[in-house]
Design a protein around this motif. Structure first.
Motif, PDB file in Angstrom:
ATOM      1  N   LEU A  60       0.827  -1.214   0.000  1.00 39.21           N
ATOM      2  CA  LEU A  60       0.000   0.000   0.000  1.00 39.21           C
ATOM      3  C   LEU A  60       0.857   1.258   0.000  1.00 39.21           C
ATOM      4  N   ALA A  61       1.998   1.230   0.678  1.00 40.58           N
ATOM      5  CA  ALA A  61       2.890   2.395   0.669  1.00 40.58           C
ATOM      6  C   ALA A  61       3.432   2.646  -0.736  1.00 40.58           C
ATOM      7  N   THR A  62       3.776   1.572  -1.445  1.00 38.45           N
ATOM      8  CA  THR A  62       4.265   1.723  -2.819  1.00 38.45           C
ATOM      9  C   THR A  62       3.142   2.198  -3.734  1.00 38.45           C
ATOM     10  N   ALA A  63       1.940   1.649  -3.543  1.00 42.59           N
ATOM     11  CA  ALA A  63       0.793   2.091  -4.344  1.00 42.59           C
ATOM     12  C   ALA A  63       0.538   3.578  -4.121  1.00 42.59           C
ATOM     13  N   LYS A  64       0.618   4.014  -2.878  1.00 41.21           N
ATOM     14  CA  LYS A  64       0.413   5.431  -2.553  1.00 41.21           C
ATOM     15  C   LYS A  64       1.444   6.299  -3.279  1.00 41.21           C
ATOM     16  N   ALA A  65       2.701   5.881  -3.233  1.00 41.73           N
ATOM     17  CA  ALA A  65       3.757   6.659  -3.892  1.00 41.73           C
ATOM     18  C   ALA A  65       3.531   6.722  -5.398  1.00 41.73           C
ATOM     19  N   LEU A  66       3.158   5.589  -6.007  1.00 39.45           N
ATOM     20  CA  LEU A  66       2.928   5.570  -7.451  1.00 39.45           C
ATOM     21  C   LEU A  66       1.725   6.413  -7.845  1.00 39.45           C
ATOM     22  N   GLU A  67       0.637   6.293  -7.080  1.00 37.58           N
ATOM     23  CA  GLU A  67      -0.570   7.051  -7.429  1.00 37.58           C
ATOM     24  C   GLU A  67      -0.367   8.552  -7.235  1.00 37.58           C
ATOM     25  N   ASP A  68       0.245   8.933  -6.128  1.00 39.96           N
ATOM     26  CA  ASP A  68       0.497  10.358  -5.898  1.00 39.96           C
ATOM     27  C   ASP A  68       1.407  10.933  -6.987  1.00 39.96           C
ATOM     28  N   THR A  69       2.432  10.162  -7.352  1.00 44.03           N
ATOM     29  CA  THR A  69       3.349  10.617  -8.400  1.00 44.03           C
ATOM     30  C   THR A  69       2.624  10.710  -9.736  1.00 44.03           C
ATOM     31  N   GLY A  70       1.763   9.727 -10.024  1.00 41.09           N
ATOM     32  CA  GLY A  70       1.026   9.748 -11.280  1.00 41.09           C
ATOM     33  C   GLY A  70       0.127  10.959 -11.408  1.00 41.09           C
ATOM     34  N   VAL A  71      -0.581  11.298 -10.326  1.00 50.95           N
ATOM     35  CA  VAL A  71      -1.461  12.467 -10.358  1.00 50.95           C
ATOM     36  C   VAL A  71      -0.649  13.739 -10.587  1.00 50.95           C
ATOM     37  N   SER A  72       0.446  13.888  -9.863  1.00 49.29           N
ATOM     38  CA  SER A  72       1.276  15.086 -10.021  1.00 49.29           C
ATOM     39  C   SER A  72       1.884  15.161 -11.416  1.00 49.29           C
ATOM     40  N   ALA A  73       2.165  13.988 -12.010  1.00 46.26           N
ATOM     41  CA  ALA A  73       2.735  13.959 -13.357  1.00 46.26           C
ATOM     42  C   ALA A  73       1.725  14.450 -14.391  1.00 46.26           C
ATOM     43  N   TYR A  74       0.493  13.970 -14.304  1.00 37.08           N
ATOM     44  CA  TYR A  74      -0.543  14.447 -15.234  1.00 37.08           C
ATOM     45  C   TYR A  74      -0.793  15.940 -15.036  1.00 37.08           C
ATOM     46  N   ASN A  75      -0.844  16.364 -13.781  1.00 37.85           N
ATOM     47  CA  ASN A  75      -1.073  17.789 -13.509  1.00 37.85           C
ATOM     48  C   ASN A  75       0.026  18.651 -14.116  1.00 37.85           C
ATOM     49  N   GLY A  76       1.261  18.181 -14.029  1.00 37.98           N
ATOM     50  CA  GLY A  76       2.380  18.956 -14.561  1.00 37.98           C
ATOM     51  C   GLY A  76       2.509  18.893 -16.064  1.00 37.98           C
ATOM     52  N   ALA A  77       2.023  17.822 -16.672  1.00 40.19           N
ATOM     53  CA  ALA A  77       2.179  17.644 -18.116  1.00 40.19           C
ATOM     54  C   ALA A  77       1.043  18.276 -18.913  1.00 40.19           C
ATOM     55  N   GLY A  78      -0.096  18.538 -18.257  1.00 38.56           N
ATOM     56  CA  GLY A  78      -1.245  19.067 -18.981  1.00 38.56           C
ATOM     57  C   GLY A  78      -0.935  20.333 -19.762  1.00 38.56           C
ATOM     58  N   LYS A  79      -0.164  21.213 -19.159  1.00 45.97           N
ATOM     59  CA  LYS A  79       0.135  22.491 -19.812  1.00 45.97           C
ATOM     60  C   LYS A  79       1.021  22.327 -21.041  1.00 45.97           C
ATOM     61  N   LEU A  80       1.632  21.147 -21.195  1.00 41.62           N
ATOM     62  CA  LEU A  80       2.511  20.900 -22.336  1.00 41.62           C
ATOM     63  C   LEU A  80       1.745  20.435 -23.566  1.00 41.62           C
ATOM     64  N   LEU A  81       0.486  20.037 -23.387  1.00 40.56           N
ATOM     65  CA  LEU A  81      -0.315  19.549 -24.501  1.00 40.56           C
ATOM     66  C   LEU A  81      -0.911  20.712 -25.289  1.00 40.56           C
ATOM     67  N   THR A  82      -0.868  20.610 -26.604  1.00 42.66           N
ATOM     68  CA  THR A  82      -1.438  21.656 -27.452  1.00 42.66           C
ATOM     69  C   THR A  82      -2.767  21.238 -28.066  1.00 42.66           C
ATOM     70  N   SER A  83      -3.004  19.933 -28.181  1.00 44.43           N
ATOM     71  CA  SER A  83      -4.255  19.446 -28.755  1.00 44.43           C
ATOM     72  C   SER A  83      -5.361  19.479 -27.705  1.00 44.43           C
ATOM     73  N   PRO A  84      -6.457  20.179 -27.956  1.00 45.92           N
ATOM     74  CA  PRO A  84      -7.577  20.186 -27.005  1.00 45.92           C
ATOM     75  C   PRO A  84      -8.133  18.785 -26.755  1.00 45.92           C
TER      76      PRO A  84
END
Length: 248
Positions: A154-178
């Protein structure tokens, strides 16, 4: 528990949270068909040929532009899908985890496999030359992680999920296609539910599901990280060499 578990075989009979997770995953099944239909007709959304994903100096590079961001997301989804596949197939899965744990983890397994195939189909349909530009299947290692230990998993799952959410949040601004931005937004909403579900399993009936470490108490917004911040974290699990020369 084998990895042939199908989404439709998982009945929402344990908790409202689990039912919510199941419906989220089923929504993504339909969404994946829409994303697979997006193509490279709009040259304004494509990176120059020099930044397309592919082998550079003998190592696969994720590329730049929208294709680079989608390939980056595909790499992360491969990691999460691999992790949950190992979790639900571990010999002690049914004895290590409670019935509620099992229900949530099976749902997350199904979702992440959907997400992985979602990006594979989208990139195969959209890349100019998918035979050479599609990210190959990655290899992973979890070091000393004991898949028979609830706390460690569960600790590893938490780390992966939290990282995944932050990754999508940070990458969204890089996308140009609506279209891609809309669909990435749908996926990150599911990933955020995953993170909340895991946090609730670790510490039930607490505020940790939206803890101050992931949600800014001033802005009410979730944490965001750039690819250059996320890739070193993910690389702790990914053993296949790759580069990301064109992602910030």
């Amino acid at each position: 528990m084998k990895n042939e578990v199908k989404v439709e075989e998982v009945k929402p009979s344990f908790t409202n949270r689990r039912s919510f997770l199941k419906l989220s995953g089923l929504t993504l099944v339909g969404t994946s068909l829409l994303l697979a239909g997006c193509n490279n007709d709009d040259d304004n959304n494509n990176p120059p040929d020099s930044q397309l994903p592919g082998i550079r100096n003998g190592v696969f590079d994720l590329g730049g532009g929208d294709f680079g961001v989608l390939t980056y997301a595909y790499a992360l989804e491969q990691l999460e899908a691999d992790f949950y596949t190992k979790v639900v197939n571990a010999a002690g899965f049914t004895t290590t985890f409670t019935a509620e744990d099992q229900a949530v983890l099976i749902d997350l397994f199904n979702h992440e496999v959907i997400h992985r195939e979602f990006f594979k189909a989208a990139l195969t349909a959209a890349l100019p030359s998918p035979s050479t530009q599609l990210l190959p299947t990655l290899a992973f290692s979890y070091g000393t992680l004991n898949f028979g230990n609830r706390d460690q998993v569960l600790a590893t799952a938490k780390a992966l999920e939290d990282t995944g959410v932050s990754a999508y949040n940070g990458a969204g601004k890089l996308l140009t296609s609506p279209d891609y931005l809309l669909l990435a937004g749908k996926i990150v909403s599911v990933e955020a539910r995953h993170a909340s579900a895991i946090r609730s399993l670790i510490n039930p009936n607490s505020k940790d599901f939206a803890g101050d470490d992931v949600v800014n108490t001033t802005t009410g917004l979730d944490v965001m990280k750039s690819p250059s911040q996320v890739i070193p974290i993910a690389s702790g699990f990914i053993t296949t060499d790759f580069t990301a020369q064109f992602l910030p």
